[in-house]
Enzyme design. Sequence first.
Site, PDB file in Angstrom:
ATOM      1  CE  LYS A  22      -4.494   0.186   0.636  1.00 40.55           C
ATOM      2  NZ  LYS A  22      -5.340  -0.535  -0.339  1.00 40.55           N
TER       3      LYS A  22
ATOM      4  CB  THR B   4      -2.717  -3.449  -0.586  1.00 38.62           C
ATOM      5  OG1 THR B   4      -3.995  -3.149  -1.101  1.00 38.62           O
ATOM      6  CG2 THR B   4      -1.908  -4.213  -1.618  1.00 38.62           C
TER       7      THR B   4
ATOM      8  CG  HIS C  19      21.586  28.436 -13.765  1.00 43.63           C
ATOM      9  ND1 HIS C  19      22.913  28.236 -13.468  1.00 43.63           N
ATOM     10  CD2 HIS C  19      21.168  27.299 -14.371  1.00 43.63           C
ATOM     11  CE1 HIS C  19      23.276  27.032 -13.882  1.00 43.63           C
ATOM     12  NE2 HIS C  19      22.232  26.437 -14.431  1.00 43.63           N
TER      13      HIS C  19
HETATM   14  O1  LIG Z   1      29.330  25.475  -9.634  1.00 43.60           O
HETATM   15  C1  LIG Z   1      29.214  25.263 -10.859  1.00 43.60           C
HETATM   16  N1  LIG Z   1      29.626  24.079 -11.374  1.00 43.60           N
HETATM   17  C2  LIG Z   1      29.534  23.803 -12.711  1.00 43.60           C
HETATM   18  O2  LIG Z   1      29.939  22.691 -13.156  1.00 43.60           O
HETATM   19  C3  LIG Z   1      28.984  24.787 -13.537  1.00 43.60           C
HETATM   20  N2  LIG Z   1      28.744  24.833 -14.882  1.00 43.60           N
HETATM   21  C4  LIG Z   1      28.181  26.041 -15.133  1.00 43.60           C
HETATM   22  O3  LIG Z   1      27.831  26.448 -16.286  1.00 43.60           O
HETATM   23  N3  LIG Z   1      28.051  26.775 -13.989  1.00 43.60           N
HETATM   24  C5  LIG Z   1      28.546  26.000 -12.979  1.00 43.60           C
HETATM   25  N4  LIG Z   1      28.662  26.214 -11.653  1.00 43.60           N
END
Ligand SMILES: O=c1[nH]c(=O)c2[nH]c(=O)[nH]c2[nH]1
Length: 329
Positions: free
Chosen positions: A42, A87, A283
């Site tokens: 379950k 179950t 990012h």
């Molecule tokens: O800390 C990072 N590692 C990476 O492998 C990487 N590659 C990237 O484009 N930016 C970053 N930043």
Amino acid sequence: MASAKWSYEHKVSNINALSKENDSIDNFKADKYMFGNYGYGKNSVKLLHVSRDGPKHTIKEYEVDTHLRLSTTDDYVDGNNRNIIATDSQKNTIYVLAKKFGIKTPEEFGLLICSHFLYTYRHVEEVEVVIEQYPWERLQVNNRPHNHAFIFDPIATRHATLVQRRNESPKITSGLKNMRVLKTTQSAFTDFIQDGYRTLPDDNDRIFSTIVTANWSYSTTQGVDFDFAWDSVKNFILQKFAGPPDEGIFSPSVQNTLYLSEKLILDSIQQIDRIEMSMPNKHYYTVDLSKFPQSVIDTKENKEVYQPVDKPAGFIYAELLRKNHVSKL
Ligand SMILES: O=c1[nH]c(=O)c2[nH]c(=O)[nH]c2[nH]1
């Protein structure tokens, strides 16, 4: 030329003919096939347990998965249900064990469920229990802990997976996920491969944000304070990400920060013999304001306005093991 419809019907009738032929001989019994992974259970049994110590109450809210692997496959092969622990009965077992024994940690409750199924049913070969804990915290009112009110505080999700095979000791893996962090300085990424494919400039001072996932295994079930260990792992990861409050800690890359966290955890908690972590790079790119005329923005420097970019995303991960560790799974 044959029409697409004709060739489809032709294929279907060939398949039907083949499967009719195979109905009469069971290829599994004829030793032509074998099972790989199999089992049943379950998933996501939701449970709130309230422990009442006078006026002071403590709660645990869990979602529990149970998976059993039986020593027989009659249920799959012959449609014979006599060995099936339904179950629905597995779900009931979770509630009964919670009532009878109470709940302290996901790891200890999972171990209890494993031993219950193994010792109650001789034909259960392996039990896997996965438990996710809801992040309830005791409410603080005027800096005092409330007796019976709680607040949902989803800093990170705690979970545990227990696997026990008959006549073997249980394997315990604990984990945390969804721990999102961000820092605005003390992170750089420079001096990586310079070739015709590179467009990213060196960055000596960037935003570092990630959503941490960590899973670790214990070498023993004895004498481990699972709450303390989970809190320590979380705090060690935050320590290597953030550093001390005033000056922070420098990160030359996500890779290095991830490794230093794992190393600190293995250095500090001897009962952990393996840890794997992932840190996707969330990012935040500096918005390029250099194209705007001075009449609009009078400085080309920008350390205030960033563009969050979800996809594509860097993904950095590593597992760190003690050298004497032999995988038990
Ligand atoms: O800390 C990072 N590692 C990476 O492998 C990487 N590659 C990237 O484009 N930016 C970053 N930043």
